[in-house]
Design a protein around this motif. Structure first.
Motif, mmCIF file in Angstrom:
data_model
loop_
_atom_site.group_PDB
_atom_site.id
_atom_site.type_symbol
_atom_site.label_atom_id
_atom_site.label_comp_id
_atom_site.label_asym_id
_atom_site.label_seq_id
_atom_site.Cartn_x
_atom_site.Cartn_y
_atom_site.Cartn_z
ATOM 1 N N PRO A 75 4.324 5.196 -8.374
ATOM 2 C CA PRO A 75 4.823 5.428 -9.641
ATOM 3 C C PRO A 75 6.403 4.975 -9.793
ATOM 4 C CG PRO A 75 4.733 7.390 -8.311
ATOM 5 C CD PRO A 75 3.787 6.409 -7.652
ATOM 6 N N GLY A 76 6.985 4.607 -8.577
ATOM 7 C CA GLY A 76 8.255 4.221 -8.432
ATOM 8 C C GLY A 76 8.575 2.707 -8.957
ATOM 9 N N HIS A 77 7.931 1.781 -8.260
ATOM 10 C CA HIS A 77 8.332 0.426 -8.768
ATOM 11 C C HIS A 77 6.890 -0.393 -8.702
ATOM 12 C CE1 HIS A 77 12.472 1.326 -7.646
ATOM 13 N NE2 HIS A 77 12.673 0.583 -8.653
ATOM 14 N N GLN A 78 5.885 0.426 -8.936
ATOM 15 C CA GLN A 78 4.517 -0.128 -9.222
ATOM 16 C C GLN A 78 3.940 -0.993 -8.051
ATOM 17 O OE1 GLN A 78 6.627 0.093 -11.967
ATOM 18 N NE2 GLN A 78 5.605 2.098 -12.079
ATOM 19 N N TRP A 79 4.538 -0.785 -6.810
ATOM 20 C CA TRP A 79 3.758 -1.285 -5.595
ATOM 21 C C TRP A 79 2.523 -1.059 -5.439
ATOM 22 C CZ3 TRP A 79 7.534 -1.729 -0.524
ATOM 23 C CH2 TRP A 79 8.810 -2.512 -1.051
ATOM 24 N N TYR A 97 -1.683 -2.467 2.778
ATOM 25 C CA TYR A 97 -0.981 -3.604 2.760
ATOM 26 C C TYR A 97 -0.497 -3.713 1.469
ATOM 27 C CZ TYR A 97 0.665 -8.458 3.692
ATOM 28 O OH TYR A 97 1.291 -9.642 3.659
ATOM 29 N N GLU A 98 0.991 -4.023 1.027
ATOM 30 C CA GLU A 98 1.373 -4.522 -0.103
ATOM 31 C C GLU A 98 1.595 -5.973 -0.287
ATOM 32 O OE1 GLU A 98 3.297 -5.721 -2.441
ATOM 33 O OE2 GLU A 98 2.863 -4.349 -4.195
ATOM 34 N N ALA A 99 0.799 -6.733 -0.994
ATOM 35 C CA ALA A 99 0.936 -8.291 -0.529
ATOM 36 C C ALA A 99 2.144 -8.717 -1.046
ATOM 37 C CB ALA A 99 -0.405 -8.805 -1.426
ATOM 38 N N ASP A 100 2.703 -8.388 -2.463
ATOM 39 C CA ASP A 100 3.860 -9.091 -2.817
ATOM 40 C C ASP A 100 5.107 -8.654 -2.093
ATOM 41 O OD1 ASP A 100 2.285 -10.044 -5.109
ATOM 42 O OD2 ASP A 100 2.815 -8.311 -6.147
ATOM 43 N N GLN A 101 4.870 -7.524 -1.436
ATOM 44 C CA GLN A 101 6.227 -7.251 -0.606
ATOM 45 C C GLN A 101 6.043 -7.348 0.793
ATOM 46 O OE1 GLN A 101 8.905 -6.586 -2.150
ATOM 47 N NE2 GLN A 101 7.678 -6.510 -4.356
ATOM 48 N N ASP A 102 4.760 -7.587 1.345
ATOM 49 C CA ASP A 102 4.479 -7.774 2.880
ATOM 50 C C ASP A 102 4.763 -6.717 3.694
ATOM 51 O OD1 ASP A 102 3.487 -9.543 4.614
ATOM 52 O OD2 ASP A 102 5.097 -10.421 5.509
ATOM 53 N N ARG A 103 4.463 -5.599 3.187
ATOM 54 C CA ARG A 103 4.798 -4.368 3.963
ATOM 55 C C ARG A 103 3.450 -3.170 3.996
ATOM 56 N NH1 ARG A 103 10.487 -1.679 2.516
ATOM 57 N NH2 ARG A 103 9.615 -0.264 4.073
ATOM 58 N N CYS A 104 3.704 -2.723 4.931
ATOM 59 C CA CYS A 104 2.407 -1.517 4.891
ATOM 60 C C CYS A 104 2.964 -0.168 4.673
ATOM 61 C CB CYS A 104 1.664 -1.550 6.181
ATOM 62 S SG CYS A 104 0.502 -3.025 6.311
ATOM 63 N N GLN A 105 2.047 0.726 3.926
ATOM 64 C CA GLN A 105 2.263 2.118 3.817
ATOM 65 C C GLN A 105 1.533 2.728 5.048
ATOM 66 O OE1 GLN A 105 3.999 3.590 1.958
ATOM 67 N NE2 GLN A 105 3.382 5.907 2.023
ATOM 68 N N PHE A 148 -3.242 8.475 3.014
ATOM 69 C CA PHE A 148 -1.803 7.430 3.089
ATOM 70 C C PHE A 148 -0.809 8.701 3.163
ATOM 71 C CE2 PHE A 148 -4.399 4.608 0.858
ATOM 72 C CZ PHE A 148 -3.691 3.278 0.772
ATOM 73 N N ALA A 149 0.427 8.274 3.871
ATOM 74 C CA ALA A 149 1.316 9.021 4.050
ATOM 75 C C ALA A 149 2.088 9.065 2.485
ATOM 76 C CB ALA A 149 2.604 8.233 4.959
ATOM 77 N N ASP A 150 2.102 10.484 1.992
ATOM 78 C CA ASP A 150 2.250 10.423 0.615
ATOM 79 C C ASP A 150 3.630 9.785 0.360
ATOM 80 O OD1 ASP A 150 1.826 11.340 -2.134
ATOM 81 O OD2 ASP A 150 3.472 12.951 -1.558
ATOM 82 N N LEU A 151 4.853 9.621 1.068
ATOM 83 C CA LEU A 151 5.981 9.184 0.589
ATOM 84 C C LEU A 151 5.980 7.410 0.670
ATOM 85 C CD1 LEU A 151 8.605 11.705 1.732
ATOM 86 C CD2 LEU A 151 7.480 11.450 -0.540
ATOM 87 N N CYS A 152 6.135 6.828 -0.361
ATOM 88 C CA CYS A 152 6.232 5.594 -0.248
ATOM 89 C C CYS A 152 7.132 4.878 0.432
ATOM 90 C CB CYS A 152 6.382 5.071 -1.722
ATOM 91 S SG CYS A 152 6.437 3.085 -1.855
ATOM 92 N N VAL A 153 6.990 3.881 1.345
ATOM 93 C CA VAL A 153 7.828 3.187 2.283
ATOM 94 C C VAL A 153 9.014 2.469 1.656
ATOM 95 C CG1 VAL A 153 6.267 2.525 4.026
ATOM 96 C CG2 VAL A 153 6.538 1.137 2.302
ATOM 97 N N HIS A 154 8.860 2.373 0.197
ATOM 98 C CA HIS A 154 9.790 1.666 -0.619
ATOM 99 C C HIS A 154 11.182 2.881 -0.923
ATOM 100 C CE1 HIS A 154 11.372 -0.350 -4.459
ATOM 101 N NE2 HIS A 154 12.124 -0.862 -3.540
#
Length: 119
Positions: free
Chosen positions: A65-69, A77-85, A41-47
């Motif tokens: 570790p930031g907002h538990q995505w 894929y992050e289902a609750d946020q509909d975004r991809c890392q 994974f790209a280490d830095l979260c897309v959030h």
């Protein structure tokens, strides 16, 4: 043209924590080992640019570790946020060397695949 595979680490270097942070062409990559496979994974979260390497591996997901995505190991894929890392293709040879392609997979394709699987 297929992107070149780059050796970034060995399975032994991941250790018991089953994760490792490496640099690939000046990009931080978080490696995770689960179910006998290695994921990149790209280490830095897309959030909020938190380090996923500092997160937790749980039930086939990387938890930021930031907002538990919770990013799916297979798709990012992050289902609750509909975004991809961003994720990267990985292969491990018989000697345990981990290779990563420096070009991330297309996040839109991962999101589409995840949504189709849920339908």
């Amino acid at each position: 043209m297929t992107a070149e595979w780059v050796a970034v680490a060995t399975v032994n270097e991941m250790g018991r924590r089953r994760k490792l942070r490496v640099e690939l062409n000046d990009v931080a990559i978080a490696l995770f080992q689960a179910g006998g496979r290695v994921y990149a994974f790209a280490d830095l979260c897309v959030h909020q640019d938190r380090s996923l390497f500092k997160g937790t591996l749980l039930h086939g997901k990387v938890i930021c570790p930031g907002h538990q995505w919770q990013f799916d190991l297979e798709t990012g894929y992050e289902a609750d946020q509909d975004r991809c890392q961003p994720t990267y293709p990985v292969r491990v040879d018989d000697a345990g060397t981990i290779y990563v392609q420096p070009t991330p997979k297309r996040p839109e394709a991962a999101a589409e695949a995840e949504q189709e699987a849920r339908a």
